[in-house]
Scaffold this motif. Structure first.
Motif, PDB file in Angstrom:
ATOM      1  N   TYR A 199       8.952  86.314  27.276  1.00 21.90           N
ATOM      2  CA  TYR A 199      10.210  85.570  27.525  1.00 21.90           C
ATOM      3  C   TYR A 199       9.964  84.520  28.395  1.00 21.90           C
ATOM      4  CZ  TYR A 199      12.768  90.219  26.492  1.00 21.90           C
ATOM      5  OH  TYR A 199      12.504  91.207  26.110  1.00 21.90           O
ATOM      6  N   PRO A 200       8.858  83.134  28.111  1.00 28.29           N
ATOM      7  CA  PRO A 200       8.341  82.433  28.969  1.00 28.29           C
ATOM      8  C   PRO A 200       9.166  81.392  29.476  1.00 28.29           C
ATOM      9  CG  PRO A 200       7.098  82.347  26.312  1.00 28.29           C
ATOM     10  CD  PRO A 200       8.497  83.311  26.350  1.00 28.29           C
ATOM     11  N   GLU A 201      10.553  80.793  28.507  1.00 28.24           N
ATOM     12  CA  GLU A 201      11.348  80.373  29.412  1.00 28.24           C
ATOM     13  C   GLU A 201      11.559  80.837  30.193  1.00 28.24           C
ATOM     14  OE1 GLU A 201      15.133  79.948  27.425  1.00 28.24           O
ATOM     15  OE2 GLU A 201      15.423  78.713  28.641  1.00 28.24           O
ATOM     16  N   LEU A 202      12.054  81.961  30.521  1.00 27.83           N
ATOM     17  CA  LEU A 202      12.569  82.946  32.024  1.00 27.83           C
ATOM     18  C   LEU A 202      11.780  82.567  33.029  1.00 27.83           C
ATOM     19  CD1 LEU A 202      14.220  86.232  31.107  1.00 27.83           C
ATOM     20  CD2 LEU A 202      15.248  83.617  30.566  1.00 27.83           C
ATOM     21  N   GLU A 203      10.256  82.512  32.883  1.00 27.70           N
ATOM     22  CA  GLU A 203       8.950  82.088  33.587  1.00 27.70           C
ATOM     23  C   GLU A 203       9.451  81.507  33.793  1.00 27.70           C
ATOM     24  OE1 GLU A 203       5.262  82.027  32.174  1.00 27.70           O
ATOM     25  OE2 GLU A 203       4.307  82.744  33.734  1.00 27.70           O
ATOM     26  N   SER A 204       9.785  80.127  33.981  1.00 27.71           N
ATOM     27  CA  SER A 204       9.259  79.180  34.216  1.00 27.71           C
ATOM     28  C   SER A 204      10.735  79.136  35.773  1.00 27.71           C
ATOM     29  CB  SER A 204       9.756  77.506  33.779  1.00 27.71           C
ATOM     30  OG  SER A 204      10.173  78.305  33.417  1.00 27.71           O
ATOM     31  N   ARG A 205      12.357  80.189  35.043  1.00 26.91           N
ATOM     32  CA  ARG A 205      13.072  79.888  35.536  1.00 26.91           C
ATOM     33  C   ARG A 205      13.130  80.649  36.945  1.00 26.91           C
ATOM     34  NH1 ARG A 205      17.421  78.129  32.533  1.00 26.91           N
ATOM     35  NH2 ARG A 205      19.193  78.202  34.524  1.00 26.91           N
ATOM     36  N   PHE A 206      12.221  81.594  37.064  1.00 26.00           N
ATOM     37  CA  PHE A 206      12.355  82.639  38.010  1.00 26.00           C
ATOM     38  C   PHE A 206      11.362  81.793  38.612  1.00 26.00           C
ATOM     39  CE2 PHE A 206      10.778  86.180  40.387  1.00 26.00           C
ATOM     40  CZ  PHE A 206      11.705  87.808  40.256  1.00 26.00           C
ATOM     41  N   ARG A 207      10.250  81.223  38.288  1.00 26.13           N
ATOM     42  CA  ARG A 207       9.665  80.844  39.547  1.00 26.13           C
ATOM     43  C   ARG A 207      10.187  79.888  40.642  1.00 26.13           C
ATOM     44  NH1 ARG A 207       3.886  78.769  36.832  1.00 26.13           N
ATOM     45  NH2 ARG A 207       3.606  80.669  36.201  1.00 26.13           N
ATOM     46  N   LYS A 208      10.568  79.407  39.192  1.00 24.61           N
ATOM     47  CA  LYS A 208      11.824  78.422  40.903  1.00 24.61           C
ATOM     48  C   LYS A 208      12.235  79.247  41.512  1.00 24.61           C
ATOM     49  CE  LYS A 208      12.631  74.113  37.668  1.00 24.61           C
ATOM     50  NZ  LYS A 208      14.121  73.689  36.826  1.00 24.61           N
ATOM     51  N   LEU A 209      13.053  80.414  41.042  1.00 20.45           N
ATOM     52  CA  LEU A 209      13.725  80.729  41.802  1.00 20.45           C
ATOM     53  C   LEU A 209      13.341  81.383  43.243  1.00 20.45           C
ATOM     54  CD1 LEU A 209      16.290  83.185  40.500  1.00 20.45           C
ATOM     55  CD2 LEU A 209      15.190  84.045  42.783  1.00 20.45           C
ATOM     56  N   VAL A 210      12.269  81.414  42.580  1.00 20.34           N
ATOM     57  CA  VAL A 210      10.785  82.213  44.167  1.00 20.34           C
ATOM     58  C   VAL A 210      10.176  80.825  45.082  1.00 20.34           C
ATOM     59  CG1 VAL A 210       8.458  83.067  44.780  1.00 20.34           C
ATOM     60  CG2 VAL A 210      10.108  84.192  42.941  1.00 20.34           C
ATOM     61  N   ARG A 211      10.255  79.829  44.463  1.00 17.96           N
ATOM     62  CA  ARG A 211      10.300  78.766  44.902  1.00 17.96           C
ATOM     63  C   ARG A 211      11.170  78.462  45.921  1.00 17.96           C
ATOM     64  NH1 ARG A 211       5.012  77.199  43.233  1.00 17.96           N
ATOM     65  NH2 ARG A 211       5.668  76.762  40.865  1.00 17.96           N
ATOM     66  N   GLN A 212      12.400  78.704  46.161  1.00 15.38           N
ATOM     67  CA  GLN A 212      14.530  78.163  45.948  1.00 15.38           C
ATOM     68  C   GLN A 212      14.193  79.222  47.692  1.00 15.38           C
ATOM     69  OE1 GLN A 212      15.426  75.444  45.361  1.00 15.38           O
ATOM     70  NE2 GLN A 212      16.378  76.289  47.739  1.00 15.38           N
ATOM     71  N   LYS A 213      13.615  80.272  47.315  1.00 24.74           N
ATOM     72  CA  LYS A 213      13.611  81.560  48.864  1.00 24.74           C
ATOM     73  C   LYS A 213      12.941  81.174  49.443  1.00 24.74           C
ATOM     74  CE  LYS A 213      13.717  85.691  45.268  1.00 24.74           C
ATOM     75  NZ  LYS A 213      12.940  86.489  44.943  1.00 24.74           N
ATOM     76  N   VAL A 214      11.513  80.747  49.360  1.00 23.43           N
ATOM     77  CA  VAL A 214      10.777  80.240  50.279  1.00 23.43           C
ATOM     78  C   VAL A 214      11.536  78.592  51.152  1.00 23.43           C
ATOM     79  CG1 VAL A 214       8.725  79.187  50.546  1.00 23.43           C
ATOM     80  CG2 VAL A 214       8.296  80.502  49.002  1.00 23.43           C
ATOM     81  N   LYS A 215      11.496  78.215  50.398  1.00 28.81           N
ATOM     82  CA  LYS A 215      12.435  76.932  51.172  1.00 28.81           C
ATOM     83  C   LYS A 215      13.649  77.262  51.917  1.00 28.81           C
ATOM     84  CE  LYS A 215      11.547  73.468  47.517  1.00 28.81           C
ATOM     85  NZ  LYS A 215      12.936  72.340  46.689  1.00 28.81           N
ATOM     86  N   THR A 216      14.588  78.156  51.486  1.00 25.01           N
ATOM     87  CA  THR A 216      15.253  78.309  52.301  1.00 25.01           C
ATOM     88  C   THR A 216      15.103  79.417  52.826  1.00 25.01           C
ATOM     89  OG1 THR A 216      16.647  78.523  50.125  1.00 25.01           O
ATOM     90  CG2 THR A 216      17.300  80.116  52.017  1.00 25.01           C
ATOM     91  N   MET A 217      14.190  79.910  53.502  1.00 23.59           N
ATOM     92  CA  MET A 217      13.425  80.870  54.650  1.00 23.59           C
ATOM     93  C   MET A 217      13.327  80.100  55.627  1.00 23.59           C
ATOM     94  SD  MET A 217      14.586  83.911  53.674  1.00 23.59           S
ATOM     95  CE  MET A 217      15.606  83.235  52.384  1.00 23.59           C
ATOM     96  N   THR A 218      12.142  78.874  54.781  1.00 24.87           N
ATOM     97  CA  THR A 218      11.969  77.596  55.549  1.00 24.87           C
ATOM     98  C   THR A 218      13.061  77.038  56.613  1.00 24.87           C
ATOM     99  OG1 THR A 218       9.858  77.442  54.477  1.00 24.87           O
ATOM    100  CG2 THR A 218      10.225  75.465  55.985  1.00 24.87           C
ATOM    101  N   SER A 219      13.883  76.827  55.820  1.00 28.08           N
ATOM    102  CA  SER A 219      14.999  75.693  56.677  1.00 28.08           C
ATOM    103  C   SER A 219      15.441  76.878  56.963  1.00 28.08           C
ATOM    104  CB  SER A 219      15.798  75.665  55.115  1.00 28.08           C
ATOM    105  OG  SER A 219      17.316  75.314  56.236  1.00 28.08           O
ATOM    106  N   ILE A 220      16.115  78.025  57.115  1.00 31.68           N
ATOM    107  CA  ILE A 220      16.757  79.179  57.855  1.00 31.68           C
ATOM    108  C   ILE A 220      16.031  79.486  59.114  1.00 31.68           C
ATOM    109  CG2 ILE A 220      17.538  81.726  58.631  1.00 31.68           C
ATOM    110  CD1 ILE A 220      18.200  82.075  55.178  1.00 31.68           C
ATOM    111  N   LEU A 221      14.582  79.526  59.195  1.00 35.47           N
ATOM    112  CA  LEU A 221      13.825  79.833  60.538  1.00 35.47           C
ATOM    113  C   LEU A 221      13.361  78.365  61.213  1.00 35.47           C
ATOM    114  CD1 LEU A 221      11.239  81.595  58.226  1.00 35.47           C
ATOM    115  CD2 LEU A 221      13.498  82.559  60.358  1.00 35.47           C
TER     116      LEU A 221
END
Lengths: 213, 213
Positions: free
Chosen positions: A106-128
């Motif tokens: 489901y290629p459409e989901l791939e980019s959405r999921f990737r975004k979600l992971v990138r958002q995880k990194v961003k949010t973790m950076t922000s929390i720390l």
DNA sequence: GTCTATATTAGGATAGAC
DNA sequence: GTCTATCCTAATATAGAC
């Protein structure tokens, strides 16, 4: 409850229990006690079901994930925060189990999921960063970035890793371990309120060990 | 080269490139320019091929993994050690991509793979313990155990996580990042030779960043 | 060992009646 | 909205000749 919602609900359950690959449209129709034809009237096969389930997951997960951005967490909030994130993943664990093969299909989901992971990194950076700026942590920039990346990795693959090691999975105990595995990494960097932090950490750990036995 | 070996070699390549699920016995026969019937003469389908490939991976990986148990690593050896471990995983990456679904389908492999992960944890614990005992690190028992577990997790899912974020995958750069992500965690615990360690770490990091650009 | 030809099966999908 | 009946397709597997 509408048939369409039932289909989503039972599909999710089946996927989680049996693995998405091992569930056919006919299986889904069977547990719902409807005909395959009826299933196809509501969803044109497994693909749109999975697609919708992903959208549901994405919405819930992002809502929780981004909560601290508006309102920084108190120290003791972090436990609950990570706990809920892991619970979200547990609820949709079929998705994480075979990420690659699902995303391939489901290629459409791939980019959405990737975004979600990138958002995880961003949010973790922000929390720390917040913990660093507020004087609670003393940590170099490189180490902070590394830790944020590690948090994101653990927030993605810890439940899967657990499932790999133990037959038991997605239990409160395993989530507890996951949260401890995240937060205990802060230990060597804690400066302000180090005592308070260590006490909270020890309590949390004891509670965890008690649940195991 | 015997047909049987060729089948293994090209199957591995196809699985890595296309994903195991997307490769049929007929595909394998095609790239080898042999008939499906001939393929089935050597292996009774994909299952035995995957089984044999796992045994090959297991043997190679365990050989590298357990090397430090006989002979403890010098500090500077650790870079190479983790690098080679990641390379092994990269060589058989199809396996890690869809671990759950493959292990579901081949239950015999599941217990073997689980053992392999447990061995990772043990070996990581042993490596860190040695660094602690030799006075290089000062780390509490709990933190050491947590770090060993984290190392094992990263040694399992880092390449997959990378593949999730970037389209580029299993390149020297991504492996380099993985090794840095492991070793840099030691920073706050290093006591003896801290200067030497930080210099090595910085060099390693600069090399990594240079490769990226 | 290798080929060609064919068989089996299961998942996925639709048409048309009710 | 729901059912029954049926179809299509692709993956998998085997038989028997060379």
């Amino acid at each position: 409850m509408k048939t369409k919602d039932k289909i989503l609900q039972y599909s999710l359950q089946l996927f989680n229990d049996e693995g998405e690959q091992n569930v056919t449209p006919v299986d889904i129709a069977n547990v719902l006690d409807i005909s395959p034809g009826n299933l196809y009237y509501h969803f044109k096969g497994k693909d749109p079901i999975i697609h919708q389930l992903f959208l549901d997951f994405e919405e819930e997960f992002l809502m929780v994930l981004n909560a601290p951005i508006d309102k920084p967490l108190e120290l003791s909030d972090n436990w609950v925060y990570f706990y809920i994130l892991f619970e979200e993943i547990a609820d949709f664990r079929f998705f994480y189990r075979n990420l690659q093969s699902i995303l391939e299909r489901y290629p459409e989901l791939e980019s959405r999921f990737r975004k979600l992971v990138r958002q995880k990194v961003k949010t973790m950076t922000s929390i720390l960063s917040n913990l660093d700026k507020s004087g609670f942590l003393a940590i170099s920039e490189v180490e902070l970035d590394q830790m944020a990346e590690r948090f994101a990795l653990q927030l993605t693959y810890w439940p899967t890793y657990q499932a790999l090691l133990d037959v038991q999975t997605s239990t409160p105990v395993s989530i507890h371990k996951g949260v401890f595995g995240l937060i205990s990494q802060l230990t060597p960097y804690v400066v302000e309120g180090a005592d308070e932090f260590l006490i909270l950490l020890t309590e949390f750990r004891d509670k965890m060990l008690k649940n195991v036995s």
